[in-house]
Design an enzyme around this catalytic site. Structure first.
Site, PDB file in Angstrom:
ATOM      1  N   GLU A 167       0.829  -1.215   0.000  1.00 56.02           N
ATOM      2  CA  GLU A 167       0.000   0.000   0.000  1.00 56.02           C
ATOM      3  C   GLU A 167       0.863   1.264   0.000  1.00 56.02           C
ATOM      4  OE1 GLU A 167      -2.655  -0.532   3.353  1.00 56.02           O
ATOM      5  OE2 GLU A 167      -4.009  -1.757   2.151  1.00 56.02           O
ATOM      6  N   GLU A 312      -5.961  -8.453   0.501  1.00 55.08           N
ATOM      7  CA  GLU A 312      -6.409  -8.472   1.895  1.00 55.08           C
ATOM      8  C   GLU A 312      -7.914  -8.242   1.931  1.00 55.08           C
ATOM      9  OE1 GLU A 312      -4.352  -5.659   4.349  1.00 55.08           O
ATOM     10  OE2 GLU A 312      -2.377  -6.168   3.542  1.00 55.08           O
TER      11      GLU A 312
END
Length: 528
Positions: A167, A312
């Site tokens: 990220e 995720e």
């Protein structure tokens, strides 16, 4: 980190109904207007406090010849003060039929334990290494040699992906990794090609769902964020040229966490919220709408067939009033039903390639996004299941970790004759919570019903267990005492730590060593 002094003052002042932490304001209304349903399109898990509402998308008949790989996957993190030995975790993975794992680094012992397991592996490169690989192709080649080639050939580890960063475009990073992510990705890809692994191992960049948005508040309006658009197109093109997937992390829980108007039912796969209508296509849950916003973003930029991996997806069980066992079980079972049925989204109806977040709780994670960060695991820190979850096995139940070694059955609590108004208490609780884990003491959490003494004892015990039950870790200016009577109250479990994990080279795991040294030094410095 917990704001320790503020925490201690709250729990001392609020008395028998104290839950220790300032509650986050929420409303229980179940608004289901379309404008609220899609407020989560940009909501990142690790950047929850910096979010603003965004939107979703228009379905077309575009054909997607995407080679999705199904199977059960899980994220296996290591930010724990007391890690389970990798061999125990790998056995637990196999016994639960988990076929893929996503790692956040390239820990040698973890990868070695995965050897000959048949479990597919996504090995990670942390963000703080991106600048090194961005500036040096030689460094990238060395990393691939040591952490990919070696484990493939010597340890028979089934490495399938290399995750370059994690990220990296979150707003809270303030652009720190904008200039290094793509060059690092490019150099790792070149290193894999030079090693002859380009067809066997694919690169990817796990991204948060805040990299795309929708101006129309519908999935069909999806496009990449304007401020990172050029960066995203470069990354997507490299992935497409190398037949690699786009990896995205999607969290309906965060939408519920930050938006008091978010309709609860829209977060779940079996919810009863009013569907979002996008040009005749109905979206009954946030995941589908969010996912297809990405599909539209890819399609608009000429990459309609790029495979998508859900890096995720999950639901925490503590640390917030909406982070609980019932919601986590409901959500994750919905994810599993999708995976086992091979059913995707309106824009990508085929099988979903997804990794549950996460496998095991991690008590050393940053809680800046929220106290729930340490409670995403399907299993507790010791590998024991938190709730019933059918992963498709013969019994339909989770299989716990075996041969786990615990410390002695003893706890640190507040002395019965100590006074809650003792002048030393606030500092002691502040110290314990700042270096222990008090995230279960928040509003609406598993230990939210404790009185002031219970809160103090919980804080003391957390610090005591993290420091391997050292006698010195229960002094607290004479306010703490060791007991062998379990102080657990209802759903509020006073944990016993597992024994520190030592690697094959007889080194204590870094997090455990760090805790021991820090705790001892602080005691010597403060005289606790």
């Amino acid at each position: 980190m917990v704001r320790p002094l503020l925490f201690s003052l709250f729990l001392l002042l609020l008395g028998s109904t104290s839950n220790g932490l300032t509650p986050t304001p929420y409303r229980d209304d179940d608004a289901s207007s379309n404008s609220n349903e899609m407020s989560a399109l940009r909501h990142p898990k690790a950047d929850a406090r910096s979010l603003s509402s965004s939107s979703p998308i228009k379905t077309s008949s575009v054909s997607h010849a995407v080679a999705a790989v199904g199977g059960i996957g899980a994220n296996w993190g290591s930010q724990s003060t007391h890690r389970l030995p990798p061999e125990i975790v790998v056995r637990m993975l196999r016994e639960n039929g988990i076929q893929k794992v996503k790692l956040f680094d390239a820990d040698y012992d973890t990868l070695k334990a995965l050897g000959k397991s048949g479990i597919q592996v996504m090995v990670g490169i942390p963000n703080d290494m991106l600048s090194t690989f961005a500036s040096s192709s030689k460094a990238a080649e060395k990393w691939v040699s040591q952490n990919v080639s070696h484990h493939l050939t010597t340890n028979n580890v089934l490495i399938r992906y290399v995750a370059v960063g994690n990220e990296p475009f979150l707003a809270t990073y303030n652009g720190t990794f904008l200039r290094t992510t793509y060059p690092a990705l490019e150099n790792i890809q070149k290193a894999l090609t030079k090693a002859g692994l380009q067809n066997q191992v694919k690169v990817t960049v796990p991204l948060n769902a805040d990299v795309y948005e929708s101006a129309s508040t519908l999935p069909s309006g999806g496009d990449f964020r304007a401020d990172i658009h050029d960066n995203m197109i470069r990354i997507v093109k490299l992935l497409s040229d190398n037949e690699a997937p786009f990896t995205i992390n999607i969290y309906p829980f965060i939408s519920l966490y930050i938006d008091p108007n978010f309709p609860v039912e829209y977060a779940f796969f079996d919810g009863g919220a009013t569907p979002l209508n996008d040009g005749g296509t109905s979206y009954y849950n946030m995941f589908d709408a969010n996912h297809d916003t990405l599909v539209w973003a890819l399609q608009k930029n000429g990459f309609a067939n790029l495979p998508i991996v859900i890096g995720e997806i999950g639901w925490p069980t503590d640390g917030d009033r909406n982070a609980n066992i019932d919601y986590a079980q409901r959500f994750n079972q919905g994810v599993m039903a999708r995976i086992t049925a091979g059913r995707g989204t309106p824009m990508r109806p085929g099988p979903i390639d997804a990794y549950l977040f996460s496998l095991i709780d991690e008590d050393d994670k940053s809680i800046q996004p929220g106290n729930f960060e340490r409670h995403w695991g399907v299993f507790r820190f010791d590998g024991q299941p938190k709730y019933s979850l059918n992963l498709g096995g013969p019994t339909g139940a989770l299989v716990p970790a075996k041969n786990v070694s615990y410390l002695e059955k003893k706890w640190c609590i507040m002395k019965p004759n100590a006074r809650v108004d003792d002048a030393q208490l606030a500092a002691s609780v502040s110290y314990a919570c700042g270096r222990g884990d008090c995230t279960c003491l928040g509003y609406g959490t598993s230990c939210g019903g404790l009185d002031a003494r219970g809160n103090i004892s919980y804080a003391f015990n957390s610090y005591y267990q993290k420091n391997n039950q050292m006698d010195e870790a229960c002094k607290f200016d004479g306010l703490g005492t060791i007991t062998r009577a379990d102080p657990t109250v209802g759903s509020c479990v006073f944990e016993i730590a597992i024994k520190p994990y030592y690697s094959g080279a007889s080194r204590v795991s870094f997090s455990g060593l760090k805790t021991l040294v820090l705790g001892l030094c602080m005691f010597l410095l403060t005289g606790l």
